[in-house]
Write a protein that holds these residues in place. Sequence first.
Motif, short mmCIF file in Angstrom:
data_model
loop_
_atom_site.label_atom_id
_atom_site.label_comp_id
_atom_site.label_asym_id
_atom_site.label_seq_id
_atom_site.Cartn_x
_atom_site.Cartn_y
_atom_site.Cartn_z
N GLN A 36 0.80 -1.23 0.00
CA GLN A 36 0.00 0.00 0.00
C GLN A 36 0.83 1.28 0.00
N GLN A 37 2.10 1.18 0.42
CA GLN A 37 2.94 2.37 0.55
C GLN A 37 4.00 2.38 -0.55
N ILE A 38 4.06 3.48 -1.28
CA ILE A 38 5.02 3.56 -2.39
C ILE A 38 6.45 3.59 -1.87
N SER A 39 6.75 4.54 -0.99
CA SER A 39 8.11 4.72 -0.48
C SER A 39 8.27 3.96 0.83
N ILE A 40 8.93 2.82 0.75
CA ILE A 40 9.14 1.98 1.93
C ILE A 40 10.47 1.25 1.75
N GLU A 41 11.20 1.06 2.85
CA GLU A 41 12.50 0.39 2.77
C GLU A 41 12.36 -1.03 2.25
N THR A 42 13.38 -1.48 1.50
CA THR A 42 13.42 -2.84 0.99
C THR A 42 14.02 -3.76 2.04
N PRO A 43 13.28 -4.70 2.59
CA PRO A 43 13.81 -5.56 3.65
C PRO A 43 15.06 -6.32 3.21
N GLY A 44 16.10 -6.24 4.05
CA GLY A 44 17.30 -7.02 3.80
C GLY A 44 18.26 -6.44 2.79
N LEU A 45 17.92 -5.31 2.17
CA LEU A 45 18.77 -4.78 1.09
C LEU A 45 20.17 -4.47 1.56
N PHE A 46 20.30 -3.91 2.77
CA PHE A 46 21.62 -3.54 3.27
C PHE A 46 22.02 -4.37 4.49
N ASN A 47 21.50 -5.60 4.60
CA ASN A 47 21.83 -6.44 5.74
C ASN A 47 23.30 -6.83 5.80
N ASN A 48 23.88 -7.18 4.66
CA ASN A 48 25.25 -7.70 4.63
C ASN A 48 26.30 -6.64 4.36
N SER A 49 25.89 -5.49 3.92
CA SER A 49 26.81 -4.41 3.61
C SER A 49 26.04 -3.10 3.54
N ASN A 50 26.73 -1.99 3.71
CA ASN A 50 26.05 -0.70 3.61
C ASN A 50 26.04 -0.17 2.19
N ALA A 51 26.46 -1.02 1.23
CA ALA A 51 26.49 -0.55 -0.16
C ALA A 51 26.43 -1.73 -1.12
N PHE A 52 25.98 -1.44 -2.35
CA PHE A 52 26.03 -2.44 -3.41
C PHE A 52 26.20 -1.71 -4.74
N THR A 53 26.67 -2.42 -5.74
CA THR A 53 26.84 -1.84 -7.07
C THR A 53 25.97 -2.57 -8.08
N VAL A 54 25.63 -1.87 -9.14
CA VAL A 54 24.94 -2.46 -10.29
C VAL A 54 25.72 -2.08 -11.54
N ASP A 55 26.14 -3.09 -12.30
CA ASP A 55 26.85 -2.85 -13.56
C ASP A 55 25.81 -2.83 -14.68
N PHE A 56 25.37 -1.63 -15.05
CA PHE A 56 24.35 -1.51 -16.09
C PHE A 56 24.91 -1.81 -17.48
N GLY A 57 26.24 -1.82 -17.61
CA GLY A 57 26.84 -2.11 -18.90
C GLY A 57 26.68 -3.55 -19.33
N THR A 58 26.29 -4.44 -18.40
CA THR A 58 26.13 -5.85 -18.74
C THR A 58 24.73 -6.19 -19.23
#
Length: 386
Positions: free
Chosen positions: A30-52
């Motif tokens: 029901q809520q648009i802006s809400i934290e994604t559970p577990g997204l930063f559990n293992n680290s405070n950052a992640f990368t996405v390689d959009f070139g792939t």
Amino acid sequence: MKLKKAILTLALTTGFIAAQADDFTPLEQQQISIETPGLFNNSNAFTVDFGTLTNKEYCFPLPVAKHVEVTKDNDLLITSVKGDAVKAMFDGVVRMSWDHPHFGNVIVVRHGNGLETVYGGNAQNLVKVGTSVKAGQTLAIIGGENGRYVCTFSIMVNGRRINPEIILGIKTRRIIDQTVLFQKTAFGVDVSVVEPDPWNDESYKKRTGKALETTDPFGGGKTFALNLANIHDDEWCYPLPGAKVISPYGQRGRRRHTGVDLKTCPNDDILAAFDGVVTMSQRYSGYGNCIIVKHSNGLETLYSHNVKNLVKKGDHVKAGQRIALTGRTGRATTEHLHFECRVNGRPFNPNIIFNHVSRKLRTDKVTFTKSGKIDVSTNSQPSKKK
């Protein structure tokens, strides 16, 4: 800590996609802006390689849109025609699909790369919560009235809207070929582009079929010494005479600045710092037009953001020779020269070699180790300069 120890890769984020409607809480549905559970559990950052991404793994939300506008709230207002289909940007699972009291018919899709996309103002939603969708799959029918039909689109990370222009070329409507770092902070999510290393970049090898040429000045040993006092006056040149430093070497916010930015005026002459051989001369990601020169003294130098390169790979250049013109190609906000110095592919502060105030070569003895340590000592040997 090295960057690779501080990030989660794309593969690690796939666990955030829910497979069934029951996997989403009532608030998530029901809520648009809400934290994604577990997204930063293992680290405070992640990368996405959009070139792939392949063509099948990405789709602009309305491929035949007439007009695209970025708002101050980091939304894209995508204008099209009545009855046009709103499509999923990436593969994912529908987290939310309902008639919101403030945003009308809205859909939120959670993606395996850690991002979420929002599609609002629809005339009709065609998917329900828990539906697995593919990039390019129709999600809804564009909404509007009185001849104006608009989809309000946004990209979120952990419930926070991010600037879509970091990821999307608004004019081209294509994903930008780059790696993006998403880092959790006390105030939300910090988004920055990870610049590829032109001296040690697997994507370069993938594109060209061979690695960039480098040199090993250590010759099998652990140290390499360069006595700057022994470099004759006709064997060196400040790369941009008359320049001032507008950004020094070192840490710049959360990103490391591996060179020094020098500024004079647009289309100014960029000069080779020492005699050498050009090992790279091409457009290169955020560096724009970029040149790398390998020198016989064991150093390598890089010159980037050039409006035009004047030498090609394999050319032998002399110290002081014009090799490029200053510009703002690549990721640059003003015309300048980004200048780097490296030994064995490892960057070091160009200020060790050049005095940027006097624009002169220093006279110290510099000792480099393979581990990256640099020792600078006052020269006790008589200068052999002419």
